[in-house]
Enzyme design. Structure first.
Site, PDB file in Angstrom:
ATOM      1  N   ASN A 230       0.877  -1.184   0.000  1.00  0.00           N
ATOM      2  CA  ASN A 230       0.000   0.000   0.000  1.00  0.00           C
ATOM      3  C   ASN A 230       0.903   1.219   0.000  1.00  0.00           C
ATOM      4  OD1 ASN A 230      -1.849   2.017   0.416  1.00  0.00           O
ATOM      5  ND2 ASN A 230      -2.259   1.499   2.563  1.00  0.00           N
ATOM      6  N   TRP A 231       1.001   1.857  -1.148  1.00  0.00           N
ATOM      7  CA  TRP A 231       1.917   3.003  -1.260  1.00  0.00           C
ATOM      8  C   TRP A 231       1.363   4.273  -0.617  1.00  0.00           C
ATOM      9  CZ3 TRP A 231       3.914   2.445  -7.030  1.00  0.00           C
ATOM     10  CH2 TRP A 231       4.874   1.423  -7.071  1.00  0.00           C
ATOM     11  N   LYS A 232       0.102   4.273  -0.260  1.00  0.00           N
ATOM     12  CA  LYS A 232      -0.531   5.472   0.309  1.00  0.00           C
ATOM     13  C   LYS A 232      -0.270   6.665  -0.613  1.00  0.00           C
ATOM     14  CE  LYS A 232       0.259   3.417   4.798  1.00  0.00           C
ATOM     15  NZ  LYS A 232       0.139   3.551   6.219  1.00  0.00           N
TER      16      LYS A 232
ATOM     17  N   GLY B 178       2.758  -1.356   4.270  1.00  0.00           N
ATOM     18  CA  GLY B 178       2.759   0.071   3.966  1.00  0.00           C
ATOM     19  C   GLY B 178       4.172   0.572   3.726  1.00  0.00           C
ATOM     20  N   GLY B 179       4.794   1.130   4.761  1.00  0.00           N
ATOM     21  CA  GLY B 179       6.110   1.760   4.648  1.00  0.00           C
ATOM     22  C   GLY B 179       7.141   0.934   3.890  1.00  0.00           C
TER      23      GLY B 179
HETATM   24  C1  PEP Z   1      -0.850   0.003   6.040  1.00  0.00           C
HETATM   25  O1  PEP Z   1      -0.959   1.223   6.058  1.00  0.00           O
HETATM   26  O2  PEP Z   1      -1.722  -0.694   5.492  1.00  0.00           O
HETATM   27  C2  PEP Z   1       0.318  -0.590   6.691  1.00  0.00           C
HETATM   28  C3  PEP Z   1       0.302  -1.866   6.943  1.00  0.00           C
HETATM   29  O3  PEP Z   1       1.334   0.283   6.981  1.00  0.00           O
HETATM   30  P1  PEP Z   1       2.766  -0.085   7.658  1.00  0.00           P
HETATM   31  O4  PEP Z   1       3.262  -1.354   7.013  1.00  0.00           O
HETATM   32  O5  PEP Z   1       3.636   1.085   7.316  1.00  0.00           O
HETATM   33  O6  PEP Z   1       2.533  -0.250   9.105  1.00  0.00           O
END
Ligand code: PEP
Length: 243
Positions: free
Chosen positions: A7-9, A226-227
């Site tokens: 998930n690149w946001k 995410g990150g």
């Molecule tokens: C997300 O936003 O779906 C997520 C899992 O973020 P992170 O991996 O950065 O915690």
């Protein structure tokens, strides 16, 4: 089948996407690995991504609950289906908390996506306060029940368990917590849908140091990342926990 979904946001530029794609291609994916990759990218990059990525699902991060019409700035499920998107995230905790998205909207979005054959990837998860209060299961059950109200039970959907306190914090849930909670979610979804075919992913600070333990021992069907999905090496190192 296991799933590694990024998930690149609201991140990445065109140049960074080219570098990411080159970075990913350095890694050999074993033919029998049975891993489906996916990337949820910002809308403006969707069509370009579809051209450069083979065998990777391309998805959106949000969709309107409305049909096409006078909704300036919104993107409809019909449009996502029209450009051949594979999936769309629904109910991410950032949308729930920052944009006040309700369970009723999440449910409407799932139904719209199903209408246009774009697979919903539903995110559910409790906040830190709810976790501390011991109400995780109650919160998750309420989110699932409302999200699934009146949906087409014959169409595929993926669910991601993402404790809000673990997202972007570097503080992943423990393997035991994930295993127990995902087991609970699996049981409740079986009751609601009448089958066991819904993949359940874990999301929340998954990185190359904890991915082996989570993906091999927590009885999940994959991860929503995410990150760490912004970095080709980290993304592929996480995936390699499944090879
Ligand atoms: C997300 O936003 O779906 C997520 C899992 O973020 P992170 O991996 O950065 O915690």
């Amino acid at each position: 089948m296991k799933y590694i979904i990024g998930n690149w946001k609201m991140n990445m530029s065109a140049g960074e996407i080219v570098a990411f794609t080159r970075g990913v291609k350095k890694y050999k994916i074993p033919k029998n690995s049975n891993v489906q990759f996916g990337l949820a990218v910002p809308y403006v990059y969707i069509l370009g991504m579809a051209k450069i990525q083979d065998h990777v699902w391309i998805g959106a991060q949000n969709v309107s609950e409305h049909d096409n019409g006078a909704f300036t700035g919104e993107i409809s499920a019909s449009m996502l289906g029209d450009v051949g998107l594979d999936f769309c995230i629904v109910g991410h905790s950032e949308r729930r908390s920052l944009f006040n998205e309700t369970d009723e909207q999440v449910n409407a979005k799932i139904k719209k996506l199903q209408e246009y054959d774009v697979m919903p990837l539903l995110c559910i998860g409790e906040t830190e306060a709810q976790y501390e209060a011991g109400s995780t299961k109650e919160v998750l059950l309420s989110q699932i029940t409302k999200a699934f109200e009146g949906i087409d039970k014959t169409k595929s959907i993926i669910v991601a368990y993402e404790p809000v306190w673990a997202i972007g914090t570097g503080k992943s849930a423990s393997v035991e917590t994930i295993r127990e909670t995902v087991g609970f979610i699996r049981g409740e979804i079986r009751k609601l849908l009448g089958h066991n075919d819904t993949p359940i992913l874990y999301g929340g600070s998954v990185n190359p140091s904890n991915s082996n333990a989570i993906l091999r021992n927590a009885q999940v069907d994959g991860a929503l990342i995410g990150g760490a999905s912004l970095d080709a090496d980290k993304f592929m190192q996480i995936a390699s926990s499944l090879f």
